[in-house]
Design a protein around this motif. Structure first.
Motif, PDB file in Angstrom:
ATOM      1  N   TYR A 130      41.510  39.896  40.037  1.00  9.17           N
ATOM      2  CA  TYR A 130      41.617  39.900  41.489  1.00  9.17           C
ATOM      3  C   TYR A 130      40.314  39.399  42.092  1.00  9.17           C
ATOM      4  O   TYR A 130      39.277  39.402  41.449  1.00  9.17           O
ATOM      5  N   ASP A 140      45.714  37.909  41.306  1.00 12.29           N
ATOM      6  CA  ASP A 140      46.078  36.660  40.624  1.00 12.29           C
ATOM      7  C   ASP A 140      46.918  36.914  39.377  1.00 12.29           C
ATOM      8  O   ASP A 140      46.514  37.666  38.490  1.00 12.29           O
ATOM      9  N   SER A 148      49.150  33.922  43.533  1.00 12.23           N
ATOM     10  CA  SER A 148      48.388  35.079  43.968  1.00 12.23           C
ATOM     11  C   SER A 148      49.167  35.823  45.035  1.00 12.23           C
ATOM     12  O   SER A 148      49.808  35.213  45.882  1.00 12.23           O
TER      13      SER A 148
END
Length: 177
Positions: A130, A140, A148
């Motif tokens: 992340y 992500d 994402s």
């Protein structure tokens, strides 16, 4: 932890613009560098040609080739941006018509996301990392797909945002931008 978030067009536009800019940023920097090298090559080549050396012709040709590649790259970038903005506008209209909130659930074993057309439940192993960028958390999936899930501090409030970061930090590694 569960968040039910009403659709906000302004936030959605900012998030999609941020994601687009992040996706293209490295490529645009590379193209700008190539532009500068091409200009220098044309100028130096011209000076060398003016000094009656034939190697200058090669430098001028390489420079003009680089300028052409830069021009083509810019056309591709603008076309992709236009397509992206059209797709974003279509998606925003669909969100508006649905009048449904997005639901974000963060559990110990999985993450769940639901909107007007998707309902996903993904284990934390399905995510790579992340990032926090401009008061948005990017969760992500993996580097190849660039998928994402993006949630803004503005959507859930500062305290909830920090609680969310603390929770996600126990599940995923944080990467810097």
């Amino acid at each position: 932890m569960k968040f039910e978030i009403p659709f906000n067009e302004d936030i959605t536009r900012r998030q999609f613009k941020l994601k687009y800019d992040l996706t293209w940023n490295k490529t645009l920097k590379k193209h700008k560098t190539n532009l500068y090298v091409s200009i220098i090559s044309v100028l130096l080549g011209s000076l060398i040609v003016y000094g009656n050396d034939n190697i200058g012709h090669i430098m001028v040709i390489i420079g003009f080739l680089g300028l052409f590649i830069y021009y083509r790259s810019n056309l591709i970038y603008r076309e992709n941006k236009r397509k992206y903005e059209n797709a974003l506008n279509d998606e925003i209209e669909k969100f508006k018509k649905s009048k449904e909130n997005t639901i974000w659930e963060f559990h110990d074993d999985y993450f769940k996301y639901k909107d007007y057309k998707y309902d996903f439940k993904i284990t934390w192993e399905g995510f790579n990392s992340y990032r926090i960028i401009e008061d948005n958390i990017f969760i992500d999936m993996n580097a190849e797909s660039q998928l994402s899930y993006i949630l803004a501090k503005e959507e859930i409030g500062e305290e909830s945002f920090q609680t969310l970061i603390d929770f996600v930090d126990t599940k995923l590694k944080r990467i810097s931008h």
